[in-house]
Design a protein around this motif. Structure first.
Motif, short mmCIF file in Angstrom:
data_model
loop_
_atom_site.label_atom_id
_atom_site.label_comp_id
_atom_site.label_asym_id
_atom_site.label_seq_id
_atom_site.Cartn_x
_atom_site.Cartn_y
_atom_site.Cartn_z
N VAL A 225 0.76 -1.30 -0.02
CA VAL A 225 0.09 0.20 0.09
C VAL A 225 0.91 1.21 0.06
O VAL A 225 1.82 1.38 0.73
CB VAL A 225 -0.99 -0.12 1.43
N ALA A 226 0.62 2.11 -0.91
CA ALA A 226 1.43 3.37 -0.86
C ALA A 226 0.44 4.52 -0.48
O ALA A 226 -0.93 4.73 -1.00
CB ALA A 226 1.74 3.78 -2.29
N ALA A 227 0.49 5.04 0.55
CA ALA A 227 -0.27 5.93 1.36
C ALA A 227 0.46 7.03 2.10
O ALA A 227 1.67 6.88 2.15
CB ALA A 227 -0.97 5.28 2.50
N PRO A 228 -0.15 8.08 2.20
CA PRO A 228 0.28 9.60 2.86
C PRO A 228 0.86 9.19 4.12
O PRO A 228 0.14 8.22 4.96
CB PRO A 228 -0.91 10.26 2.95
N GLU A 229 1.93 9.74 4.47
CA GLU A 229 2.62 9.19 5.92
C GLU A 229 1.30 9.39 7.01
O GLU A 229 1.80 9.02 8.03
CB GLU A 229 3.84 10.33 5.91
N SER A 230 0.65 10.50 6.95
CA SER A 230 -0.30 10.88 8.05
C SER A 230 -1.24 9.28 8.15
O SER A 230 -1.76 9.02 9.31
CB SER A 230 -1.24 11.92 7.66
N ALA A 231 -1.39 8.57 7.12
CA ALA A 231 -2.42 7.26 7.30
C ALA A 231 -1.44 6.16 7.49
O ALA A 231 -2.16 5.22 7.91
CB ALA A 231 -3.15 7.32 6.01
N ALA A 232 -0.26 6.12 7.11
CA ALA A 232 0.52 4.86 6.95
C ALA A 232 0.69 4.00 8.15
O ALA A 232 0.33 2.91 8.07
CB ALA A 232 1.88 5.18 6.22
N PRO A 233 0.82 4.89 9.28
CA PRO A 233 0.81 4.01 10.54
C PRO A 233 -0.27 3.20 10.99
O PRO A 233 -0.24 1.83 11.40
CB PRO A 233 1.36 4.91 11.70
N THR A 234 -1.62 3.77 10.67
CA THR A 234 -2.84 3.32 10.98
C THR A 234 -2.91 2.01 9.96
O THR A 234 -3.27 1.16 10.58
CB THR A 234 -3.76 4.18 10.94
N ILE A 235 -2.70 2.31 8.78
CA ILE A 235 -2.73 1.05 7.89
C ILE A 235 -1.95 -0.07 8.41
O ILE A 235 -2.21 -1.43 8.14
CB ILE A 235 -2.62 1.37 6.36
N ARG A 236 -0.61 0.34 8.73
CA ARG A 236 0.30 -0.87 9.31
C ARG A 236 -0.31 -1.67 10.21
O ARG A 236 -0.27 -2.83 10.55
CB ARG A 236 1.70 -0.37 9.72
N SER A 237 -0.98 -0.96 11.25
CA SER A 237 -1.49 -1.59 12.65
C SER A 237 -2.77 -2.54 12.34
O SER A 237 -2.97 -3.40 13.09
CB SER A 237 -2.08 -0.37 13.34
N PHE A 238 -3.42 -2.48 11.26
CA PHE A 238 -4.53 -3.49 10.88
C PHE A 238 -4.01 -4.97 10.74
O PHE A 238 -4.86 -5.66 11.07
CB PHE A 238 -5.03 -3.19 9.61
N SER A 239 -2.85 -5.12 10.28
CA SER A 239 -2.52 -6.52 9.91
C SER A 239 -0.75 -6.55 9.72
O SER A 239 -0.23 -5.60 9.17
CB SER A 239 -3.01 -7.01 8.68
N PRO A 240 -0.27 -7.59 10.38
CA PRO A 240 1.40 -7.63 10.05
C PRO A 240 1.43 -7.99 8.75
O PRO A 240 2.53 -7.90 8.06
CB PRO A 240 1.62 -8.62 11.05
N ASN A 241 0.52 -8.54 7.94
CA ASN A 241 0.58 -8.84 6.59
C ASN A 241 0.86 -7.70 5.60
O ASN A 241 1.18 -8.25 4.45
CB ASN A 241 -0.59 -9.75 6.19
N LEU A 242 0.44 -6.61 6.18
CA LEU A 242 0.53 -5.39 5.31
C LEU A 242 1.81 -4.57 5.28
O LEU A 242 2.42 -4.42 5.93
CB LEU A 242 -0.57 -4.33 5.49
N ILE A 243 2.23 -4.35 3.81
CA ILE A 243 3.48 -3.96 3.52
C ILE A 243 3.02 -2.20 3.14
O ILE A 243 2.29 -2.35 2.23
CB ILE A 243 4.37 -4.31 2.46
N VAL A 244 3.55 -1.25 3.87
CA VAL A 244 3.00 0.12 3.56
C VAL A 244 4.36 0.95 3.36
O VAL A 244 5.30 1.15 4.32
CB VAL A 244 2.08 0.70 4.71
N TRP A 245 4.27 1.75 2.24
CA TRP A 245 5.27 2.60 1.61
C TRP A 245 4.61 4.09 2.01
O TRP A 245 3.45 4.20 1.54
CB TRP A 245 5.75 2.33 0.52
N SER A 246 5.32 4.86 2.52
CA SER A 246 4.68 6.26 2.96
C SER A 246 5.15 7.23 1.71
O SER A 246 6.30 7.39 1.39
CB SER A 246 5.30 6.70 4.23
N LEU A 247 4.20 8.36 1.69
CA LEU A 247 4.39 9.17 0.79
C LEU A 247 4.30 10.76 1.75
O LEU A 247 3.46 10.75 2.65
CB LEU A 247 3.37 9.38 -0.13
N PRO A 248 5.05 11.46 1.66
CA PRO A 248 4.89 12.85 2.41
C PRO A 248 3.76 13.33 2.63
O PRO A 248 2.94 13.68 1.31
CB PRO A 248 5.85 13.45 1.88
#
Length: 505
Positions: free
Chosen positions: A278-301
Protein backbone atom coordinates in the motif's frame (compact mmCIF):
# COMPACT_ATOMS: atom_id res chain seq x y z
CA UNK A 1 -26.19 -23.00 -29.36
CA UNK A 2 -23.72 -20.14 -29.83
CA UNK A 3 -23.37 -18.53 -33.24
CA UNK A 4 -19.88 -17.24 -32.46
CA UNK A 5 -16.52 -18.98 -32.38
CA UNK A 6 -15.44 -20.11 -28.93
CA UNK A 7 -11.96 -21.28 -28.03
CA UNK A 8 -11.28 -24.20 -25.72
CA UNK A 9 -10.69 -21.92 -22.71
CA UNK A 10 -14.12 -20.33 -23.20
CA UNK A 11 -15.75 -23.73 -23.64
CA UNK A 12 -14.39 -24.90 -20.29
CA UNK A 13 -15.93 -21.83 -18.69
CA UNK A 14 -19.30 -22.61 -20.25
CA UNK A 15 -19.26 -26.26 -19.19
CA UNK A 16 -18.55 -25.33 -15.58
CA UNK A 17 -21.08 -22.52 -15.55
CA UNK A 18 -23.60 -24.92 -17.07
CA UNK A 19 -23.03 -27.32 -14.18
CA UNK A 20 -23.50 -24.42 -11.74
CA UNK A 21 -26.87 -23.77 -13.40
CA UNK A 22 -27.87 -27.40 -12.91
CA UNK A 23 -27.02 -28.84 -16.33
CA UNK A 24 -24.21 -31.21 -15.38
CA UNK A 25 -21.25 -32.24 -17.48
CA UNK A 26 -22.68 -35.76 -17.40
CA UNK A 27 -25.79 -34.47 -19.16
CA UNK A 28 -23.61 -32.61 -21.66
CA UNK A 29 -21.61 -35.77 -22.39
CA UNK A 30 -24.82 -37.74 -22.90
CA UNK A 31 -26.14 -35.08 -25.29
CA UNK A 32 -22.79 -34.89 -27.12
CA UNK A 33 -22.68 -38.63 -27.77
CA UNK A 34 -26.29 -38.64 -28.90
CA UNK A 35 -25.63 -35.79 -31.35
CA UNK A 36 -22.59 -37.58 -32.81
CA UNK A 37 -24.69 -40.70 -33.40
CA UNK A 38 -27.47 -38.63 -34.95
CA UNK A 39 -25.09 -36.78 -37.29
CA UNK A 40 -23.39 -40.02 -38.34
CA UNK A 41 -26.67 -41.72 -39.23
CA UNK A 42 -27.96 -38.61 -40.97
CA UNK A 43 -24.95 -38.57 -43.30
CA UNK A 44 -24.14 -42.27 -43.72
CA UNK A 45 -27.40 -44.05 -42.92
CA UNK A 46 -28.21 -46.96 -40.62
CA UNK A 47 -27.62 -50.71 -40.59
CA UNK A 48 -23.91 -50.24 -41.17
CA UNK A 49 -20.73 -51.36 -39.43
CA UNK A 50 -19.31 -48.67 -37.12
CA UNK A 51 -15.97 -48.81 -35.30
CA UNK A 52 -15.53 -46.37 -32.41
CA UNK A 53 -11.89 -45.73 -31.47
CA UNK A 54 -11.94 -44.27 -27.99
CA UNK A 55 -9.29 -42.54 -25.90
CA UNK A 56 -9.15 -42.51 -22.11
CA UNK A 57 -10.53 -39.02 -21.40
CA UNK A 58 -13.83 -37.24 -21.78
CA UNK A 59 -13.58 -37.15 -25.57
CA UNK A 60 -13.41 -40.91 -25.39
CA UNK A 61 -16.42 -40.79 -23.08
CA UNK A 62 -18.36 -38.86 -25.73
CA UNK A 63 -17.46 -41.59 -28.21
CA UNK A 64 -18.59 -44.33 -25.84
CA UNK A 65 -21.97 -42.62 -25.42
CA UNK A 66 -22.22 -42.30 -29.22
CA UNK A 67 -21.48 -46.03 -29.51
CA UNK A 68 -24.32 -46.81 -27.14
CA UNK A 69 -26.80 -44.84 -29.25
CA UNK A 70 -25.48 -46.31 -32.47
CA UNK A 71 -26.14 -49.88 -31.26
CA UNK A 72 -29.86 -49.32 -31.81
CA UNK A 73 -29.58 -49.51 -35.59
CA UNK A 74 -26.01 -50.53 -36.43
CA UNK A 75 -23.35 -53.16 -35.87
CA UNK A 76 -20.95 -51.45 -33.46
CA UNK A 77 -17.42 -52.30 -32.32
CA UNK A 78 -15.49 -50.24 -29.77
CA UNK A 79 -11.72 -50.19 -29.39
CA UNK A 80 -10.48 -48.59 -26.17
CA UNK A 81 -6.91 -47.36 -26.51
CA UNK A 82 -5.63 -48.84 -23.27
CA UNK A 83 -7.08 -50.73 -20.35
CA UNK A 84 -10.34 -49.80 -18.66
CA UNK A 85 -8.42 -49.20 -15.41
CA UNK A 86 -6.57 -46.38 -17.21
CA UNK A 87 -9.71 -44.39 -18.00
CA UNK A 88 -8.91 -40.93 -16.65
CA UNK A 89 -12.22 -39.33 -15.71
CA UNK A 90 -15.24 -40.36 -13.67
CA UNK A 91 -17.58 -39.37 -16.51
CA UNK A 92 -15.75 -41.48 -19.10
CA UNK A 93 -15.71 -44.40 -16.67
CA UNK A 94 -19.49 -44.12 -16.25
CA UNK A 95 -19.92 -44.14 -20.02
CA UNK A 96 -17.68 -47.22 -20.25
CA UNK A 97 -19.56 -49.11 -17.56
CA UNK A 98 -22.91 -48.39 -19.21
CA UNK A 99 -21.58 -49.60 -22.55
CA UNK A 100 -20.18 -52.81 -21.01
CA UNK A 101 -23.70 -53.76 -19.93
CA UNK A 102 -24.75 -54.05 -23.59
CA UNK A 103 -23.38 -57.56 -23.97
CA UNK A 104 -25.39 -58.51 -27.05
CA UNK A 105 -25.32 -55.36 -29.16
CA UNK A 106 -21.74 -54.09 -29.03
CA UNK A 107 -18.33 -55.74 -29.34
CA UNK A 108 -15.69 -54.22 -27.07
CA UNK A 109 -11.91 -54.53 -27.33
CA UNK A 110 -9.18 -53.14 -25.08
CA UNK A 111 -6.02 -52.36 -27.05
CA UNK A 112 -3.43 -52.37 -24.28
CA UNK A 113 -0.43 -52.29 -26.62
CA UNK A 114 0.49 -51.37 -30.17
CA UNK A 115 0.74 -55.03 -31.06
CA UNK A 116 -2.82 -55.64 -29.83
CA UNK A 117 -4.01 -52.63 -31.82
CA UNK A 118 -2.32 -54.02 -34.94
CA UNK A 119 -4.22 -57.27 -34.45
CA UNK A 120 -7.45 -55.23 -34.28
CA UNK A 121 -6.70 -53.30 -37.47
CA UNK A 122 -9.14 -55.47 -39.40
CA UNK A 123 -11.97 -54.33 -37.06
CA UNK A 124 -11.31 -50.74 -38.08
CA UNK A 125 -10.81 -51.59 -41.74
CA UNK A 126 -14.02 -53.64 -41.93
CA UNK A 127 -16.20 -50.77 -40.68
CA UNK A 128 -18.12 -48.53 -43.07
CA UNK A 129 -17.64 -45.59 -40.69
CA UNK A 130 -15.00 -44.97 -38.02
CA UNK A 131 -15.69 -42.69 -35.05
CA UNK A 132 -12.59 -40.83 -33.88
CA UNK A 133 -12.92 -40.22 -30.14
CA UNK A 134 -9.23 -40.36 -29.22
CA UNK A 135 -8.42 -36.80 -28.20
CA UNK A 136 -10.53 -33.70 -27.70
CA UNK A 137 -9.60 -30.12 -26.96
CA UNK A 138 -7.09 -30.74 -24.19
CA UNK A 139 -4.26 -32.27 -26.20
CA UNK A 140 -0.71 -30.97 -25.61
CA UNK A 141 2.53 -31.88 -27.33
CA UNK A 142 3.19 -34.36 -30.10
CA UNK A 143 1.16 -37.57 -30.30
CA UNK A 144 3.04 -40.78 -29.62
CA UNK A 145 2.46 -44.43 -28.83
CA UNK A 146 -0.96 -46.06 -29.07
CA UNK A 147 -2.86 -42.91 -30.11
CA UNK A 148 -0.41 -42.21 -32.93
CA UNK A 149 -0.67 -45.80 -34.15
CA UNK A 150 -4.48 -45.57 -34.06
CA UNK A 151 -4.49 -42.36 -36.10
CA UNK A 152 -2.18 -43.93 -38.67
CA UNK A 153 -4.52 -46.93 -39.01
CA UNK A 154 -7.59 -44.68 -39.30
CA UNK A 155 -5.99 -42.47 -41.95
CA UNK A 156 -4.89 -45.34 -44.16
CA UNK A 157 -8.17 -47.27 -43.80
CA UNK A 158 -9.89 -45.43 -46.64
CA UNK A 159 -13.13 -45.39 -44.61
CA UNK A 160 -15.49 -42.56 -43.76
CA UNK A 161 -14.46 -40.96 -40.46
CA UNK A 162 -16.55 -38.97 -37.99
CA UNK A 163 -14.49 -36.91 -35.52
CA UNK A 164 -15.94 -36.20 -32.08
CA UNK A 165 -15.69 -32.45 -31.33
CA UNK A 166 -12.29 -32.12 -33.05
CA UNK A 167 -10.16 -34.41 -35.23
CA UNK A 168 -7.66 -36.01 -32.87
CA UNK A 169 -4.31 -34.29 -33.16
CA UNK A 170 -5.65 -30.98 -34.50
CA UNK A 171 -5.36 -27.93 -32.26
CA UNK A 172 -8.94 -26.56 -32.22
CA UNK A 173 -7.80 -23.02 -31.42
CA UNK A 174 -5.04 -22.61 -34.00
CA UNK A 175 -5.63 -25.30 -36.63
CA UNK A 176 -2.09 -26.61 -36.11
CA UNK A 177 -1.35 -30.34 -36.16
CA UNK A 178 0.39 -32.06 -33.24
CA UNK A 179 2.66 -34.11 -35.52
CA UNK A 180 -0.22 -36.20 -36.86
CA UNK A 181 -4.01 -35.78 -36.96
CA UNK A 182 -7.07 -37.73 -38.03
CA UNK A 183 -8.39 -36.84 -41.49
CA UNK A 184 -12.14 -36.82 -40.93
CA UNK A 185 -14.99 -36.84 -43.42
CA UNK A 186 -17.25 -35.18 -40.85
CA UNK A 187 -16.47 -33.34 -37.62
CA UNK A 188 -19.26 -32.91 -35.08
CA UNK A 189 -18.19 -30.11 -32.76
CA UNK A 190 -20.17 -29.00 -29.74
CA UNK A 191 -22.06 -25.77 -28.98
CA UNK A 192 -19.89 -23.52 -31.17
CA UNK A 193 -17.23 -23.81 -33.83
CA UNK A 194 -13.69 -23.59 -32.50
CA UNK A 195 -11.53 -21.08 -34.41
CA UNK A 196 -8.94 -23.63 -35.54
CA UNK A 197 -11.56 -25.82 -37.17
CA UNK A 198 -12.40 -23.22 -39.80
CA UNK A 199 -8.82 -22.37 -40.77
CA UNK A 200 -8.17 -23.18 -44.47
CA UNK A 201 -5.23 -25.40 -43.56
CA UNK A 202 -7.50 -27.48 -41.27
CA UNK A 203 -10.01 -28.37 -43.98
CA UNK A 204 -8.32 -31.65 -44.97
CA UNK A 205 -8.62 -32.83 -41.35
CA UNK A 206 -12.04 -31.45 -40.45
CA UNK A 207 -14.00 -32.39 -43.57
CA UNK A 208 -17.59 -31.25 -43.26
CA UNK A 209 -18.17 -29.32 -40.02
CA UNK A 210 -21.41 -29.70 -38.05
CA UNK A 211 -22.06 -27.69 -34.88
CA UNK A 212 -24.27 -29.64 -32.49
CA UNK A 213 -26.38 -28.24 -29.67
CA UNK A 214 -25.60 -30.29 -26.54
CA UNK A 215 -27.82 -28.37 -24.16
CA UNK A 216 -25.46 -25.76 -22.70
CA UNK A 217 -27.87 -23.04 -21.54
CA UNK A 218 -27.41 -19.61 -23.11
CA UNK A 219 -27.35 -18.37 -19.52
CA UNK A 220 -23.97 -20.10 -19.06
CA UNK A 221 -22.45 -17.52 -21.42
CA UNK A 222 -24.18 -14.57 -19.76
CA UNK A 223 -23.50 -15.21 -16.09
CA UNK A 224 -20.39 -14.74 -14.04
CA UNK A 225 -19.87 -18.16 -12.51
CA UNK A 226 -17.38 -20.69 -11.17
CA UNK A 227 -16.22 -21.42 -14.72
CA UNK A 228 -14.95 -17.84 -15.01
CA UNK A 229 -13.07 -18.12 -11.72
CA UNK A 230 -11.44 -21.49 -12.39
CA UNK A 231 -10.31 -20.38 -15.85
CA UNK A 232 -8.85 -17.17 -14.44
CA UNK A 233 -6.83 -18.66 -11.58
CA UNK A 234 -3.17 -19.37 -12.24
CA UNK A 235 -2.03 -22.93 -11.63
CA UNK A 236 0.24 -23.33 -8.60
CA UNK A 237 3.04 -25.67 -9.60
CA UNK A 238 5.38 -27.27 -7.03
CA UNK A 239 8.34 -25.07 -7.96
CA UNK A 240 6.41 -21.79 -7.83
CA UNK A 241 8.18 -18.94 -6.09
CA UNK A 242 7.23 -15.69 -4.37
CA UNK A 243 5.92 -13.20 -6.89
CA UNK A 244 4.61 -15.71 -9.43
CA UNK A 245 1.01 -15.10 -8.36
CA UNK A 246 0.88 -11.36 -8.42
CA UNK A 247 2.65 -8.32 -7.06
CA UNK A 248 0.26 -5.42 -6.47
CA UNK A 249 0.65 -1.78 -5.56
CA UNK A 250 -2.42 -0.17 -3.97
CA UNK A 251 -2.36 3.63 -4.19
CA UNK A 252 -4.87 4.98 -1.72
CA UNK A 253 -5.79 6.51 1.61
CA UNK A 254 -5.73 10.05 2.98
CA UNK A 255 -5.93 11.72 6.36
CA UNK A 256 -9.68 10.91 6.37
CA UNK A 257 -9.80 7.32 5.05
CA UNK A 258 -7.41 4.58 6.15
CA UNK A 259 -9.48 1.38 6.02
CA UNK A 260 -10.22 1.25 2.28
CA UNK A 261 -6.73 0.46 0.93
CA UNK A 262 -6.15 -2.00 3.78
CA UNK A 263 -9.30 -3.90 2.80
CA UNK A 264 -8.22 -3.99 -0.85
CA UNK A 265 -4.78 -5.25 0.12
CA UNK A 266 -6.06 -7.90 2.54
CA UNK A 267 -8.60 -9.10 -0.03
CA UNK A 268 -5.83 -9.40 -2.62
CA UNK A 269 -3.76 -11.50 -0.23
CA UNK A 270 -6.71 -13.75 0.63
CA UNK A 271 -7.39 -14.19 -3.11
CA UNK A 272 -3.86 -15.41 -3.64
CA UNK A 273 -1.60 -12.46 -4.40
CA UNK A 274 1.99 -12.99 -3.26
CA UNK A 275 3.00 -9.41 -2.54
CA UNK A 276 0.76 -6.41 -1.89
CA UNK A 277 2.11 -2.98 -1.02
CA UNK A 278 0.00 0.00 0.00
CA UNK A 279 1.35 3.41 -1.00
CA UNK A 280 -0.26 5.90 1.37
CA UNK A 281 0.31 9.40 2.79
CA UNK A 282 2.50 9.35 5.89
CA UNK A 283 -0.40 10.61 8.00
CA UNK A 284 -2.32 7.40 7.27
CA UNK A 285 0.50 4.86 6.89
CA UNK A 286 0.94 3.92 10.59
CA UNK A 287 -2.79 3.27 10.97
CA UNK A 288 -2.84 1.04 7.88
CA UNK A 289 0.18 -0.91 9.14
CA UNK A 290 -1.59 -1.50 12.43
CA UNK A 291 -4.47 -3.38 10.78
CA UNK A 292 -2.37 -6.46 10.03
CA UNK A 293 1.25 -7.65 10.06
CA UNK A 294 0.59 -8.94 6.54
CA UNK A 295 0.42 -5.41 5.15
CA UNK A 296 3.45 -3.67 3.64
CA UNK A 297 2.99 0.09 3.62
CA UNK A 298 5.21 2.63 1.87
CA UNK A 299 4.81 6.23 2.98
CA UNK A 300 4.34 9.34 0.89
CA UNK A 301 4.96 12.77 2.45
CA UNK A 302 1.91 14.70 3.62
CA UNK A 303 -1.74 13.95 4.32
CA UNK A 304 -3.08 13.33 0.79
CA UNK A 305 -1.91 12.25 -2.66
CA UNK A 306 -0.07 15.14 -4.30
CA UNK A 307 1.69 16.00 -7.55
CA UNK A 308 5.11 15.67 -5.93
CA UNK A 309 4.44 11.95 -5.36
CA UNK A 310 4.14 11.05 -9.05
CA UNK A 311 7.79 10.35 -9.84
CA UNK A 312 8.23 8.20 -6.75
CA UNK A 313 5.09 6.18 -7.52
CA UNK A 314 6.11 5.71 -11.16
CA UNK A 315 9.46 4.39 -9.96
CA UNK A 316 7.79 2.00 -7.55
CA UNK A 317 5.30 0.79 -10.17
CA UNK A 318 8.03 -0.91 -12.20
CA UNK A 319 8.21 -3.66 -9.56
CA UNK A 320 4.51 -4.58 -9.72
CA UNK A 321 2.20 -6.53 -12.02
CA UNK A 322 -1.01 -4.61 -11.34
CA UNK A 323 -1.69 -1.18 -9.88
CA UNK A 324 -4.82 -0.34 -7.87
CA UNK A 325 -5.66 3.33 -7.51
CA UNK A 326 -8.52 4.96 -5.68
CA UNK A 327 -9.50 3.38 -2.34
CA UNK A 328 -9.78 6.13 0.28
CA UNK A 329 -7.91 8.77 -1.77
CA UNK A 330 -10.33 11.62 -1.16
CA UNK A 331 -11.50 14.07 -3.77
CA UNK A 332 -9.56 17.26 -3.26
CA UNK A 333 -8.72 19.08 -6.48
CA UNK A 334 -5.00 18.34 -6.18
CA UNK A 335 -5.62 14.67 -5.35
CA UNK A 336 -7.86 14.14 -8.37
CA UNK A 337 -5.43 16.00 -10.63
CA UNK A 338 -2.59 13.80 -9.38
CA UNK A 339 -4.65 10.64 -9.76
CA UNK A 340 -5.51 11.62 -13.33
CA UNK A 341 -1.86 12.23 -14.20
CA UNK A 342 -0.92 8.85 -12.71
CA UNK A 343 -3.62 7.09 -14.74
CA UNK A 344 -2.14 8.56 -17.90
CA UNK A 345 1.48 7.79 -17.01
CA UNK A 346 1.28 4.37 -15.37
CA UNK A 347 2.13 1.64 -17.87
CA UNK A 348 0.91 -1.38 -15.94
CA UNK A 349 -2.52 -3.06 -15.82
CA UNK A 350 -4.83 -0.99 -13.65
CA UNK A 351 -7.85 -1.39 -11.41
CA UNK A 352 -9.47 2.01 -10.82
CA UNK A 353 -11.94 2.38 -7.98
CA UNK A 354 -13.73 4.85 -5.77
CA UNK A 355 -12.35 8.40 -5.71
CA UNK A 356 -9.94 7.87 -8.63
CA UNK A 357 -12.95 7.30 -10.91
CA UNK A 358 -13.71 11.01 -10.60
CA UNK A 359 -10.42 11.80 -12.33
CA UNK A 360 -11.50 10.03 -15.52
CA UNK A 361 -14.09 12.35 -17.14
CA UNK A 362 -11.38 14.85 -18.09
CA UNK A 363 -9.03 12.06 -19.24
CA UNK A 364 -11.11 9.76 -21.40
CA UNK A 365 -8.03 8.27 -23.09
CA UNK A 366 -6.06 7.53 -19.92
CA UNK A 367 -6.96 3.84 -19.81
CA UNK A 368 -6.88 3.08 -23.50
CA UNK A 369 -4.11 0.81 -24.80
CA UNK A 370 -3.59 -0.81 -21.38
CA UNK A 371 -5.44 -3.65 -19.61
CA UNK A 372 -7.73 -2.11 -17.01
CA UNK A 373 -10.89 -2.46 -14.94
CA UNK A 374 -13.05 0.26 -13.41
CA UNK A 375 -15.52 -0.59 -10.64
CA UNK A 376 -18.18 2.14 -10.40
CA UNK A 377 -21.51 1.92 -8.61
CA UNK A 378 -24.51 3.55 -10.29
CA UNK A 379 -23.74 7.00 -8.91
CA UNK A 380 -20.14 6.87 -10.09
CA UNK A 381 -21.16 5.64 -13.53
CA UNK A 382 -23.64 8.53 -13.70
CA UNK A 383 -20.73 10.90 -13.09
CA UNK A 384 -18.63 9.17 -15.77
CA UNK A 385 -21.37 9.34 -18.41
CA UNK A 386 -23.29 12.45 -17.42
CA UNK A 387 -26.58 10.51 -17.48
CA UNK A 388 -28.54 8.79 -14.74
CA UNK A 389 -28.19 5.03 -14.38
CA UNK A 390 -31.56 3.39 -13.64
CA UNK A 391 -32.22 0.05 -11.93
CA UNK A 392 -33.51 -1.91 -14.94
CA UNK A 393 -30.92 -4.41 -16.08
CA UNK A 394 -31.05 -3.88 -19.85
CA UNK A 395 -30.40 -0.15 -19.54
CA UNK A 396 -27.59 -0.76 -17.05
CA UNK A 397 -25.97 -3.17 -19.51
CA UNK A 398 -26.29 -0.62 -22.32
CA UNK A 399 -24.81 2.21 -20.23
CA UNK A 400 -21.98 0.04 -18.93
CA UNK A 401 -21.12 -0.90 -22.52
CA UNK A 402 -21.21 2.76 -23.48
CA UNK A 403 -18.78 3.65 -20.70
CA UNK A 404 -16.48 0.75 -21.63
CA UNK A 405 -16.26 2.05 -25.20
CA UNK A 406 -15.76 5.69 -24.19
CA UNK A 407 -12.99 4.95 -21.70
CA UNK A 408 -11.44 1.91 -23.40
CA UNK A 409 -11.70 -0.29 -20.33
CA UNK A 410 -13.66 -3.10 -18.71
CA UNK A 411 -16.51 -1.79 -16.59
CA UNK A 412 -17.68 -3.66 -13.50
CA UNK A 413 -20.89 -1.85 -12.61
CA UNK A 414 -21.74 -2.80 -9.03
CA UNK A 415 -25.33 -3.37 -7.98
CA UNK A 416 -27.98 -5.92 -7.08
CA UNK A 417 -26.88 -7.64 -10.29
CA UNK A 418 -23.33 -6.64 -11.25
CA UNK A 419 -22.75 -5.91 -14.93
CA UNK A 420 -19.33 -6.64 -16.40
CA UNK A 421 -18.49 -5.59 -19.95
CA UNK A 422 -15.66 -4.69 -22.31
CA UNK A 423 -18.09 -2.80 -24.54
CA UNK A 424 -18.85 -5.85 -26.71
CA UNK A 425 -19.30 -8.89 -24.51
CA UNK A 426 -21.09 -8.62 -21.21
CA UNK A 427 -21.68 -10.77 -18.15
CA UNK A 428 -24.09 -10.47 -15.24
CA UNK A 429 -23.30 -11.57 -11.69
CA UNK A 430 -26.06 -12.49 -9.26
CA UNK A 431 -24.08 -13.45 -6.14
CA UNK A 432 -24.19 -11.07 -3.19
CA UNK A 433 -26.94 -9.74 -0.92
CA UNK A 434 -28.30 -6.45 0.46
CA UNK A 435 -26.12 -6.79 3.57
CA UNK A 436 -23.16 -5.91 1.35
CA UNK A 437 -24.28 -2.28 1.11
CA UNK A 438 -21.99 -1.76 4.11
CA UNK A 439 -18.94 0.40 3.36
CA UNK A 440 -15.77 -1.36 2.28
CA UNK A 441 -17.15 -4.29 0.30
CA UNK A 442 -16.32 -2.45 -2.91
CA UNK A 443 -12.71 -2.13 -1.72
CA UNK A 444 -12.67 -5.89 -1.13
CA UNK A 445 -13.94 -6.41 -4.69
CA UNK A 446 -11.13 -4.20 -6.01
CA UNK A 447 -8.45 -6.30 -4.30
CA UNK A 448 -9.93 -9.53 -5.66
CA UNK A 449 -10.14 -8.10 -9.18
CA UNK A 450 -6.53 -6.91 -9.08
CA UNK A 451 -5.25 -10.34 -8.05
CA UNK A 452 -7.21 -12.15 -10.75
CA UNK A 453 -6.03 -9.62 -13.33
CA UNK A 454 -2.45 -10.43 -12.29
CA UNK A 455 -3.20 -14.16 -12.60
CA UNK A 456 -4.89 -14.05 -15.98
CA UNK A 457 -4.07 -10.82 -17.79
CA UNK A 458 -7.70 -10.84 -18.94
CA UNK A 459 -9.64 -7.83 -17.57
CA UNK A 460 -13.11 -9.05 -18.59
CA UNK A 461 -12.83 -12.44 -16.94
CA UNK A 462 -10.85 -11.10 -13.97
CA UNK A 463 -13.69 -8.66 -13.33
CA UNK A 464 -16.48 -11.21 -13.76
CA UNK A 465 -14.64 -13.68 -11.53
CA UNK A 466 -14.05 -11.03 -8.88
CA UNK A 467 -17.72 -10.07 -8.85
CA UNK A 468 -18.69 -13.73 -8.39
CA UNK A 469 -16.16 -14.41 -5.62
CA UNK A 470 -16.90 -11.18 -3.73
CA UNK A 471 -20.63 -11.84 -3.82
CA UNK A 472 -20.23 -15.50 -2.89
CA UNK A 473 -18.04 -14.57 0.09
CA UNK A 474 -20.73 -12.09 1.15
CA UNK A 475 -23.40 -14.79 0.83
CA UNK A 476 -21.35 -17.10 3.06
CA UNK A 477 -21.17 -14.36 5.69
CA UNK A 478 -24.92 -13.83 5.38
CA UNK A 479 -25.56 -17.49 6.21
CA UNK A 480 -23.85 -16.98 9.58
CA UNK A 481 -24.61 -13.35 10.46
CA UNK A 482 -27.60 -12.28 8.42
CA UNK A 483 -27.40 -8.65 7.36
CA UNK A 484 -24.96 -7.81 10.16
CA UNK A 485 -21.99 -7.84 7.79
CA UNK A 486 -18.73 -5.93 7.78
CA UNK A 487 -16.31 -5.69 4.87
CA UNK A 488 -13.67 -7.55 6.88
CA UNK A 489 -16.13 -10.44 7.34
CA UNK A 490 -16.22 -10.70 3.54
CA UNK A 491 -12.40 -10.74 3.34
CA UNK A 492 -12.27 -13.64 5.79
CA UNK A 493 -14.75 -15.68 3.75
CA UNK A 494 -12.79 -15.42 0.48
CA UNK A 495 -10.92 -18.74 1.05
CA UNK A 496 -14.21 -20.53 1.77
CA UNK A 497 -15.69 -19.06 -1.42
CA UNK A 498 -12.81 -20.55 -3.41
CA UNK A 499 -13.42 -23.93 -1.74
CA UNK A 500 -17.05 -23.77 -2.88
CA UNK A 501 -15.87 -23.17 -6.44
CA UNK A 502 -13.44 -26.11 -6.44
CA UNK A 503 -16.34 -28.58 -6.69
CA UNK A 504 -16.81 -27.41 -10.30
CA UNK A 505 -13.21 -28.11 -11.34
Amino acid sequence: MSSNFLNTWEMKILERNSEYLGVSREILMENAGKEVAKALESKFGQNIKVAVVSGLGNNGGDGLVAARYLTRSNEVSVILLGSEVQIKTALAKKAWNRLKNLRHTVTIFQAKSESTLTELENVIRDAAVIVDAIFGTGIKGKIRGLPRKAIEIINKSGRQVVAVDVPSGLNPDTGEVHGIAVKASLTVTFHAAKPGLVKPEAKEYVGELVVADIGIPREAELIAGPGDVLATLKERKPWSKKGDFGKMLVIGSSNLYTGAPALSALAALRTGADIVVVAAPESAAPTIRSFSPNLIVWSLPGETLREEHIEKILGWSIKFDVIVIGPGLGRSEETLETAGNLLEKLEKPLVVDADALHALPLRKNALKEKPSIITPHAGELTALLGEKVPIDLETRIALAKKAAKIYGTVVLLKGHEDVITDGVKHKVNATGNPGMTVGGTGDVLTGIAATLLAHSGNPLYAASSAAFINGLAGDLVFKEKGFHITAYDVVEKIPEAFKEIEKYR
